[in-house]
Design an enzyme around this catalytic site. Sequence first.
Site, short mmCIF file in Angstrom:
data_model
loop_
_atom_site.label_atom_id
_atom_site.label_comp_id
_atom_site.label_asym_id
_atom_site.label_seq_id
_atom_site.Cartn_x
_atom_site.Cartn_y
_atom_site.Cartn_z
N ASP A 1 -1.91 1.87 -17.68
CA ASP A 1 -0.67 2.66 -17.72
C ASP A 1 0.46 1.89 -18.39
OD1 ASP A 1 -1.97 4.42 -15.96
OD2 ASP A 1 -1.07 3.46 -14.19
N HIS B 1 -1.71 1.21 -12.90
CA HIS B 1 -3.00 0.76 -13.44
C HIS B 1 -2.67 -0.11 -14.66
CE1 HIS B 1 -4.07 4.84 -11.91
NE2 HIS B 1 -5.26 4.35 -11.65
C1 XLS Z 1 -7.34 9.76 -8.65
C2 XLS Z 1 -6.77 8.71 -7.85
C3 XLS Z 1 -6.07 7.62 -8.62
C4 XLS Z 1 -5.90 6.40 -7.78
C5 XLS Z 1 -5.58 5.17 -8.53
O1 XLS Z 1 -7.69 10.83 -8.17
O2 XLS Z 1 -5.93 9.28 -6.90
O3 XLS Z 1 -4.86 8.08 -9.11
O4 XLS Z 1 -4.91 6.60 -6.82
O5 XLS Z 1 -6.60 4.80 -9.40
#
Ligand code: XLS
Length: 436
Positions: free
Chosen positions: A103, A100
């Site tokens: 991140d 993301h």
């Molecule tokens: C959350 C999601 C997230 C997505 C990416 O539950 O799994 O991690 O994979 O935004």
Amino acid sequence: MATGFFGDIAPIRFEGAQSANPLAYRHYQAEKKVFGKTMAEHLRPAVCYWHNFAWPGSDMFGAPTFERPWFGETMKDARLKADVAFEMFALLGVPFFTFHDRDVVPEGASLAEFGRNLAEITEYFEAKMKASGVKLLWGTANLFSHPRYMAGAATNPDPDVFAYAAAQVKNAIDATHRLGGANYVLWGGREGYETLLNTDLKREQEQLGRFLSLVIDYKHKIGFKGVILVEPKPQEPTKHQYDYDVATVYGFLKRFGLEKEVKLNIEVGHAVLAGHSFEHEVAMAVSLGLLGSLDANRNDYQSGWDTDQFPNNAAELLPAFYQILKGGGLAPGGLNFDAKVRRQSIDPQDLLIGHVGGLDVCAQALSAAAKLIEEGSYDRFLVERYSGWDAPAAKAMLAGPSSLEEIASRVARDGVDPKPKSGRQEFLENLLNRFV
Ligand code: XLS
Ligand code: NI
Ligand code: NI
């Protein structure tokens, strides 16, 4: 220069099923051929940034438990984080990563600063990707952590939040495009509601459809060749999330005419939260032509929230891998480990061990599914079970010109009298277990 974060741990190698070395693969052999493709080409495994490098080990009741030298809000921290991340990809021998926007860099004081930070780390990633050969499976934008998104991003009652989210997604797609990302993911973190009392559900869904259309238009405008993936999840953090499950998202895509433009990123734990099995979600996506990519993990069956644990049960994954192979495989999607070590697992090597085990059981399930298909008796069972439909009269029922009355009259005329046949579930369960 090495960061030293992982000490003297050597690159993880395949040592075979007999190995007792926790830092060795027992089943995952990147170059091993399965049905003419290597395991790495089938699985396309990815390490995610957020659980490994961004999450500090905090939970609802407890403070961060991880001490990482890159925790901080400067670009220097961001670069150190990237250095360690690429060291981990190399140690694991994993060909892909995912992130993301939030991140990888600090958000700074404004969207402009956030954008500059992201552009800067994108350049830094570019050089590292070139040097290591590691590729980007997908990028995404975090549209759920910041307080501005507490009532949703695209589905927010405030149009300014919609605009802000659009700007953030534009930057994240630009970064993903620049890095040659194979996909771009939209997980609707807070695209849902806490209570209908304050929610105009109709409006919010229309906003979400519009947002997705805008993203797709932009993708085409800039020539991004990656696949746009929507990641279904029924709840958490909101009580009800609009992208509930595969079937719901399919209906949503049809409604906005986007079913040819979007595929799905299916997460094991989200399937469980939706009251489905993982193989159900995969099979449903395959049947609708929507299988895009997978978020590999497992969910605790009792907890009721998204526990994002590493997969550790090959037998349980086998039916899903069967569907994946039958459905034509994952590429350009892959297997993103959306999984985190527990907050007591504070050592650097725990991060590696989690991935080693996760990748091993997926490799095991892949091999088992391939053998199951090769051996053929399971496929033959399915063919045989539906073989009645090959008869001309049966075919005519599915295609025109037969009508309900005509079918009804045939029952009396031909003395149609169905005989129950065993579904043989236990036989099939035992059959599959032979291949794990
Ligand atoms: C959350 C999601 C997230 C997505 C990416 O539950 O799994 O991690 O994979 O935004
Ligand atoms: Ni996920
Ligand atoms: Ni999740």
